[in-house]
Design a protein around this motif. Structure first.
Motif, PDB file in Angstrom:
ATOM      1  N   ALA A 125       0.831  -1.203   0.000  1.00 37.48           N
ATOM      2  CA  ALA A 125       0.000   0.000   0.000  1.00 37.48           C
ATOM      3  C   ALA A 125       0.865   1.252   0.000  1.00 37.48           C
ATOM      4  CB  ALA A 125      -0.933  -0.005   1.206  1.00 37.48           C
ATOM      5  N   ASP A 126       1.936   1.241   0.784  1.00 33.58           N
ATOM      6  CA  ASP A 126       2.849   2.381   0.867  1.00 33.58           C
ATOM      7  C   ASP A 126       4.100   2.092   0.053  1.00 33.58           C
ATOM      8  OD1 ASP A 126       1.217   3.886   2.640  1.00 33.58           O
ATOM      9  OD2 ASP A 126       1.931   2.663   4.317  1.00 33.58           O
ATOM     10  N   VAL A 127       4.315   2.871  -0.977  1.00 35.22           N
ATOM     11  CA  VAL A 127       5.464   2.676  -1.859  1.00 35.22           C
ATOM     12  C   VAL A 127       6.102   4.033  -2.152  1.00 35.22           C
ATOM     13  CG1 VAL A 127       4.557   0.590  -2.968  1.00 35.22           C
ATOM     14  CG2 VAL A 127       3.955   2.846  -3.895  1.00 35.22           C
ATOM     15  N   ASP A 128       7.331   3.997  -2.642  1.00 31.47           N
ATOM     16  CA  ASP A 128       7.982   5.218  -3.113  1.00 31.47           C
ATOM     17  C   ASP A 128       7.367   5.591  -4.453  1.00 31.47           C
ATOM     18  OD1 ASP A 128       9.672   5.317  -0.915  1.00 31.47           O
ATOM     19  OD2 ASP A 128      11.188   4.064  -1.894  1.00 31.47           O
ATOM     20  N   LEU A 129       6.821   6.788  -4.538  1.00 30.81           N
ATOM     21  CA  LEU A 129       6.097   7.208  -5.727  1.00 30.81           C
ATOM     22  C   LEU A 129       7.042   7.670  -6.830  1.00 30.81           C
ATOM     23  CD1 LEU A 129       3.212   9.230  -4.020  1.00 30.81           C
ATOM     24  CD2 LEU A 129       3.171   6.834  -4.777  1.00 30.81           C
ATOM     25  N   LEU A 130       6.536   7.606  -8.069  1.00 33.94           N
ATOM     26  CA  LEU A 130       7.278   8.144  -9.205  1.00 33.94           C
ATOM     27  C   LEU A 130       7.381   9.664  -9.071  1.00 33.94           C
ATOM     28  CD1 LEU A 130       5.558   6.097 -12.064  1.00 33.94           C
ATOM     29  CD2 LEU A 130       7.810   5.660 -11.047  1.00 33.94           C
ATOM     30  N   PRO A 131       8.355  10.280  -9.723  1.00 39.22           N
ATOM     31  CA  PRO A 131       8.485  11.743  -9.650  1.00 39.22           C
ATOM     32  C   PRO A 131       7.250  12.437 -10.224  1.00 39.22           C
ATOM     33  CG  PRO A 131      10.466  10.746 -10.584  1.00 39.22           C
ATOM     34  CD  PRO A 131       9.441   9.660 -10.517  1.00 39.22           C
ATOM     35  N   LEU A 132       6.885  13.528  -9.607  1.00 35.41           N
ATOM     36  CA  LEU A 132       5.740  14.324 -10.048  1.00 35.41           C
ATOM     37  C   LEU A 132       6.198  15.382 -11.040  1.00 35.41           C
ATOM     38  CD1 LEU A 132       2.703  15.160  -9.601  1.00 35.41           C
ATOM     39  CD2 LEU A 132       3.560  16.733  -7.848  1.00 35.41           C
ATOM     40  N   ASN A 133       5.459  15.495 -12.171  1.00 34.86           N
ATOM     41  CA  ASN A 133       5.688  16.600 -13.095  1.00 34.86           C
ATOM     42  C   ASN A 133       5.010  17.824 -12.494  1.00 34.86           C
ATOM     43  OD1 ASN A 133       5.506  18.529 -15.177  1.00 34.86           O
ATOM     44  ND2 ASN A 133       5.525  16.946 -16.767  1.00 34.86           N
ATOM     45  N   GLN A 134       5.775  18.581 -11.745  1.00 32.84           N
ATOM     46  CA  GLN A 134       5.212  19.645 -10.929  1.00 32.84           C
ATOM     47  C   GLN A 134       4.463  20.684 -11.755  1.00 32.84           C
ATOM     48  OE1 GLN A 134       5.785  19.308  -7.480  1.00 32.84           O
ATOM     49  NE2 GLN A 134       4.182  20.848  -7.215  1.00 32.84           N
ATOM     50  N   ALA A 135       5.043  21.112 -12.851  1.00 35.90           N
ATOM     51  CA  ALA A 135       4.416  22.164 -13.662  1.00 35.90           C
ATOM     52  C   ALA A 135       3.098  21.692 -14.256  1.00 35.90           C
ATOM     53  CB  ALA A 135       5.369  22.614 -14.760  1.00 35.90           C
ATOM     54  N   ALA A 136       3.098  20.474 -14.836  1.00 37.59           N
ATOM     55  CA  ALA A 136       1.881  19.956 -15.457  1.00 37.59           C
ATOM     56  C   ALA A 136       0.797  19.708 -14.417  1.00 37.59           C
ATOM     57  CB  ALA A 136       2.196  18.669 -16.214  1.00 37.59           C
ATOM     58  N   GLU A 137       1.203  19.201 -13.247  1.00 37.77           N
ATOM     59  CA  GLU A 137       0.216  18.915 -12.204  1.00 37.77           C
ATOM     60  C   GLU A 137      -0.367  20.199 -11.627  1.00 37.77           C
ATOM     61  OE1 GLU A 137      -2.223  17.593  -9.142  1.00 37.77           O
ATOM     62  OE2 GLU A 137      -1.691  16.838 -11.132  1.00 37.77           O
ATOM     63  N   GLU A 138       0.469  21.211 -11.458  1.00 32.89           N
ATOM     64  CA  GLU A 138      -0.044  22.484 -10.954  1.00 32.89           C
ATOM     65  C   GLU A 138      -1.036  23.109 -11.930  1.00 32.89           C
ATOM     66  OE1 GLU A 138       3.278  24.925 -10.018  1.00 32.89           O
ATOM     67  OE2 GLU A 138       3.778  23.830  -8.167  1.00 32.89           O
ATOM     68  N   GLN A 139      -0.757  22.987 -13.218  1.00 35.96           N
ATOM     69  CA  GLN A 139      -1.676  23.509 -14.240  1.00 35.96           C
ATOM     70  C   GLN A 139      -3.002  22.758 -14.200  1.00 35.96           C
ATOM     71  OE1 GLN A 139      -0.424  22.929 -18.311  1.00 35.96           O
ATOM     72  NE2 GLN A 139      -1.698  24.603 -19.063  1.00 35.96           N
ATOM     73  N   ARG A 140      -2.930  21.416 -14.104  1.00 36.10           N
ATOM     74  CA  ARG A 140      -4.147  20.607 -14.044  1.00 36.10           C
ATOM     75  C   ARG A 140      -4.958  20.952 -12.807  1.00 36.10           C
ATOM     76  NH1 ARG A 140      -6.613  17.499 -11.233  1.00 36.10           N
ATOM     77  NH2 ARG A 140      -4.933  17.604  -9.703  1.00 36.10           N
ATOM     78  N   ALA A 141      -4.287  21.004 -11.657  1.00 35.43           N
ATOM     79  CA  ALA A 141      -4.978  21.284 -10.393  1.00 35.43           C
ATOM     80  C   ALA A 141      -5.623  22.661 -10.400  1.00 35.43           C
ATOM     81  CB  ALA A 141      -4.002  21.153  -9.223  1.00 35.43           C
ATOM     82  N   ARG A 142      -4.914  23.648 -10.958  1.00 33.50           N
ATOM     83  CA  ARG A 142      -5.448  25.006 -11.008  1.00 33.50           C
ATOM     84  C   ARG A 142      -6.696  25.077 -11.890  1.00 33.50           C
ATOM     85  NH1 ARG A 142      -1.096  27.145 -11.947  1.00 33.50           N
ATOM     86  NH2 ARG A 142      -1.145  27.168 -14.213  1.00 33.50           N
ATOM     87  N   MET A 143      -6.652  24.414 -13.045  1.00 32.26           N
ATOM     88  CA  MET A 143      -7.795  24.408 -13.953  1.00 32.26           C
ATOM     89  C   MET A 143      -9.014  23.753 -13.312  1.00 32.26           C
ATOM     90  SD  MET A 143      -8.168  22.615 -17.701  1.00 32.26           S
ATOM     91  CE  MET A 143      -8.175  20.968 -16.937  1.00 32.26           C
ATOM     92  N   VAL A 144      -8.799  22.610 -12.663  1.00 31.93           N
ATOM     93  CA  VAL A 144      -9.908  21.903 -12.017  1.00 31.93           C
ATOM     94  C   VAL A 144     -10.478  22.730 -10.866  1.00 31.93           C
ATOM     95  CG1 VAL A 144     -10.533  19.849 -10.676  1.00 31.93           C
ATOM     96  CG2 VAL A 144      -9.103  19.620 -12.711  1.00 31.93           C
ATOM     97  N   ASP A 145      -9.601  23.341 -10.087  1.00 27.52           N
ATOM     98  CA  ASP A 145     -10.062  24.147  -8.955  1.00 27.52           C
ATOM     99  C   ASP A 145     -10.851  25.367  -9.432  1.00 27.52           C
ATOM    100  OD1 ASP A 145     -10.081  24.722  -6.063  1.00 27.52           O
ATOM    101  OD2 ASP A 145      -8.910  26.476  -6.662  1.00 27.52           O
ATOM    102  N   GLU A 146     -10.390  26.010 -10.487  1.00 28.58           N
ATOM    103  CA  GLU A 146     -11.101  27.181 -11.010  1.00 28.58           C
ATOM    104  C   GLU A 146     -12.477  26.812 -11.546  1.00 28.58           C
ATOM    105  OE1 GLU A 146      -8.450  28.754 -13.893  1.00 28.58           O
ATOM    106  OE2 GLU A 146      -7.125  29.720 -12.415  1.00 28.58           O
ATOM    107  N   ASN A 147     -12.573  25.664 -12.175  1.00 33.65           N
ATOM    108  CA  ASN A 147     -13.842  25.243 -12.780  1.00 33.65           C
ATOM    109  C   ASN A 147     -14.813  24.626 -11.774  1.00 33.65           C
ATOM    110  OD1 ASN A 147     -13.566  25.935 -15.585  1.00 33.65           O
ATOM    111  ND2 ASN A 147     -12.037  24.329 -15.765  1.00 33.65           N
TER     112      ASN A 147
END
Length: 236
Positions: free
Chosen positions: A114-136
């Motif tokens: 259940a607990d594993v070391d996660l793959l690296p996050l694409n910070q820029a792409a994820e921030e853009q996705r999160a911002r768009m979803v939050d705004e909408n």
């Protein structure tokens, strides 16, 4: 565990159906070279799990293992589809998979924790996705938006037990199977960014036509066409 009817049993009920199953699907579709047997198994299981169609799951869990899908990957596919097709469908699939794992001698040592070391996050792409979803949608369903960011995209999608390309393949297949065309552009683009080729994506639709039905595929094809066209324009 309920098993699917044999080909002989199918023939005793619907001879034409047995003919198409044998000659068109098993001896035709599954042998087309545009998609590997492993990918065909992932696509097909994604349909069965996302639609709760347990009758053919024993056959296709076994076939997936034979086609090179690892037990850890099957475990992750079930987990992933809990979010994209609902907890009950994933629970039903887990019940079938448990019996196949027992049958094949697959134990917890072969499955991801259940607990594993996660793959690296694409910070820029994820921030853009999160911002768009939050705004909408942040004011409409803040709880959904929070779980989408914290659990889905910053946890589940980063689990290493299933390659990003395969997660995208699972997700896109489930969306087509359930007729959820509005979500396809984002996830098809993500799949192709993760390494799925246009030829492979096209053949995914062919596989899905048989396992999700022609109407769902014809509803999805204009969306695929538009994604392909926009990507080709950007590549020029």
């Amino acid at each position: 565990m309920q098993e699917p009817p044999s080909l002989a049993e199918l023939k005793s009920v619907a001879p034409a159906f047995e003919h198409y199953t044998t000659h068109t699907v098993l001896d035709g579709l599954w042998k087309r070279p545009q998609l590997t047997p492993r990918d065909r198994s992932i696509v097909t299981l994604s349909v069965l799990i996302s639609r709760g169609q347990t009758i053919e799951m024993p056959l296709h869990f076994r076939l997936a293992l034979d086609n090179g899908v690892k037990p850890a990957e099957l475990s992750e596919i079930i987990t992933h589809l809990a979010f994209y097709s609902g907890w009950a469908n994933a629970t039903a699939a887990a019940g079938v998979a448990k019996r196949i794992f027992d049958e094949r001698g697959i134990d917890a040592n072969q499955l991801p924790l259940a607990d594993v070391d996660l793959l690296p996050l694409n910070q820029a792409a994820e921030e853009q996705r999160a911002r768009m979803v939050d705004e909408n949608f942040g004011a409409i369903a803040p709880g959904v938006v929070q779980y989408t960011t914290d659990v889905l995209f910053r946890d589940v999608w980063l689990r290493p037990g299933l390659a990003p390309r395969d997660r995208s393949l699972v997700t896109a297949s489930a969306l087509v199977a359930n007729g959820q065309v509005a979500q396809i552009p984002y996830h098809l683009n993500r799949a192709m960014d993760n390494g799925l080729t246009q030829e492979e994506a096209s053949e995914v639709l062919t596989q899905l036509a048989f396992y999700a039905g022609w109407p769902n595929v014809f509803s999805a094809m204009p969306v695929f066409k538009e994604v392909f066209s926009k990507r080709a324009s950007l590549a020029r």
